[in-house]
Design an enzyme around this catalytic site. Sequence first.
Site, PDB file in Angstrom:
ATOM      1  N   ARG A 186      51.312  -6.594  19.191  1.00 61.67           N
ATOM      2  CA  ARG A 186      50.718  -5.994  20.376  1.00 61.67           C
ATOM      3  C   ARG A 186      49.451  -5.240  19.983  1.00 61.67           C
ATOM      4  NH1 ARG A 186      56.213  -5.335  20.446  1.00 61.67           N
ATOM      5  NH2 ARG A 186      57.340  -6.264  22.187  1.00 61.67           N
ATOM      6  N   GLN A 242      62.154  -1.407  12.006  1.00 57.71           N
ATOM      7  CA  GLN A 242      62.060  -2.756  12.555  1.00 57.71           C
ATOM      8  C   GLN A 242      61.238  -3.668  11.640  1.00 57.71           C
ATOM      9  OE1 GLN A 242      60.383  -1.216  16.343  1.00 57.71           O
ATOM     10  NE2 GLN A 242      61.969  -2.398  17.351  1.00 57.71           N
ATOM     11  N   HIS A 262      65.513  -5.584  11.132  1.00 55.50           N
ATOM     12  CA  HIS A 262      65.052  -6.963  11.277  1.00 55.50           C
ATOM     13  C   HIS A 262      64.959  -7.702   9.950  1.00 55.50           C
ATOM     14  CE1 HIS A 262      63.090  -5.749  15.368  1.00 55.50           C
ATOM     15  NE2 HIS A 262      64.404  -5.857  15.423  1.00 55.50           N
ATOM     16  N   CYS A 270      74.878 -12.951   0.577  1.00 58.53           N
ATOM     17  CA  CYS A 270      75.921 -13.978   0.605  1.00 58.53           C
ATOM     18  C   CYS A 270      76.617 -13.957   1.963  1.00 58.53           C
ATOM     19  CB  CYS A 270      76.932 -13.732  -0.511  1.00 58.53           C
ATOM     20  SG  CYS A 270      78.350 -14.850  -0.472  1.00 58.53           S
ATOM     21  N   CYS A 300      71.456 -21.624  15.399  1.00 56.72           N
ATOM     22  CA  CYS A 300      71.678 -21.839  16.837  1.00 56.72           C
ATOM     23  C   CYS A 300      71.075 -20.720  17.679  1.00 56.72           C
ATOM     24  CB  CYS A 300      73.166 -21.963  17.128  1.00 56.72           C
ATOM     25  SG  CYS A 300      74.136 -20.472  16.758  1.00 56.72           S
ATOM     26  N   CYS A 312      75.884 -17.491  -4.291  1.00 54.60           N
ATOM     27  CA  CYS A 312      76.290 -16.168  -4.751  1.00 54.60           C
ATOM     28  C   CYS A 312      76.828 -16.262  -6.182  1.00 54.60           C
ATOM     29  CB  CYS A 312      77.361 -15.613  -3.812  1.00 54.60           C
ATOM     30  SG  CYS A 312      77.961 -13.964  -4.259  1.00 54.60           S
ATOM     31  N   SER A 359      56.736   0.208  20.015  1.00 57.02           N
ATOM     32  CA  SER A 359      56.728   0.230  21.480  1.00 57.02           C
ATOM     33  C   SER A 359      58.100   0.561  22.035  1.00 57.02           C
ATOM     34  CB  SER A 359      56.279  -1.135  22.024  1.00 57.02           C
ATOM     35  OG  SER A 359      57.224  -2.138  21.661  1.00 57.02           O
ATOM     36  N   GLN A 381      50.120   2.899  22.053  1.00 54.26           N
ATOM     37  CA  GLN A 381      50.395   2.311  23.364  1.00 54.26           C
ATOM     38  C   GLN A 381      51.611   2.966  24.002  1.00 54.26           C
ATOM     39  OE1 GLN A 381      50.473  -1.971  22.133  1.00 54.26           O
ATOM     40  NE2 GLN A 381      48.775  -2.166  23.562  1.00 54.26           N
TER      41      GLN A 381
END
Length: 431
Positions: A186, A242, A262, A270, A300, A312, A359, A381
């Site tokens: 952003r 994050q 994140h 592992c 998925c 591992c 944000s 922001q």
Amino acid sequence: MRKLSAGHKFQKGFATQHNTTMSAKYSRPDHGEKDPAGTLYHRWFDGQTCCYKSCATVLTADQACVVIATDESKRKRLAKSKTPVISWVPHGRQVLHRSCFQKLETSANDLFSSRSEANLFHAGIETAEHYDGQSTIQNCAAETAKLFWSVAELGSDNKPQRPQSPVVVAFTGAGISASAGIPTYRGTDGIGTKSDMKHGSSSDDTTQEDEQTAYSKLEPTATHRHLATLEQQGWLSYVASQNCDNLHRKAGTTRDHITELHGNVFIEFCSDCHKEYERSYEVDAYSTDCYKESYYVKCCHCGFGHRTGRQCSARGCRGKLHDTIVNFGDPLHDSILGGLSEATGKFLAADVCLALGSSLSVSPANMLVTLPHFLVVVNLQSTDADGDADIRVWAESDQFMTYLMEELQKGPAKETPLVMQKKGGSGDKNW
């Protein structure tokens, strides 16, 4: 695609609004720098003139300013027969005094040369970055330091001292790593903004795609270093970040004091025993887009791969190793790299939360900042938690944190009140 390292007031009327005066800092072209005397921060646009032609005066460090991006598709529609009221920068950004910005923002479009220019300006508002003036940021840092001392434990002489147990947590986003050279998504110079605004190849090429960022060569910013120092001094109990750039750890934040929500580009784990492995190279280079590898399995949730092709080494395990990156659509880790559960407990136990460079729009992680008793938000922001902030600072985190550390070094002010009512009482925050 790798994820980017991607209300009530503290004192009534103190949290800064868009009609007050902010500043910025540090090393990239869109960041400022400190002067040789070490007292003044020059933002990247200080010394330029306000883009509102009726003003056209020089922008100085103690003035509140607003930066907006140019929407190229709308700029090209400007009527050639009419002279715009703003000096629009092709494929770039405009800087205005906050008072000039507000004058145009609140006008009934009659100040613009045409409806096309009004539309161009209002498109820029969506990208706006607000900068308080330097004195306002210093005042906010002083108030935050007072807040820290107010929740510190009392010493034997009935005076505040460094807490016996930490009272502060920090929530960090991509904004704190921008001055290290990692582009944000952003913002007026963000990757997403440039794409949305059709800046194309003519845009500032100093900011590259995240995939081209060499994370191993990056160095922590002032914010990373100051947070590590707060941990060492006993103020900071935990960081929830994050970002996946590893800069908190590189700055000195210890493993037991951080959740990397994140992921971390240098850590794989592992899938069976959850043992973590820290590497000297970016492990997601072997997972995300490795479609042709025999070990590749499409996730998925995000549509990318997480397996790195390694196993591992723990005795009796041999489970498959996965990167720790949380892409858009992936659930957050519950225990890997600290985990959301660990962070939730730490934030619940804290008195003050510093929310820096985010944000605060991505859930469920953004709920963490609402858990401590007090919230300080520092971001250019608007954020989803602005209404909950006790202190709101429109600034880059490097500058604010530098001022905060200077204020804490001074020790508590003599008049610092030491009475605090926790949530669950009348709801008031007393000092």
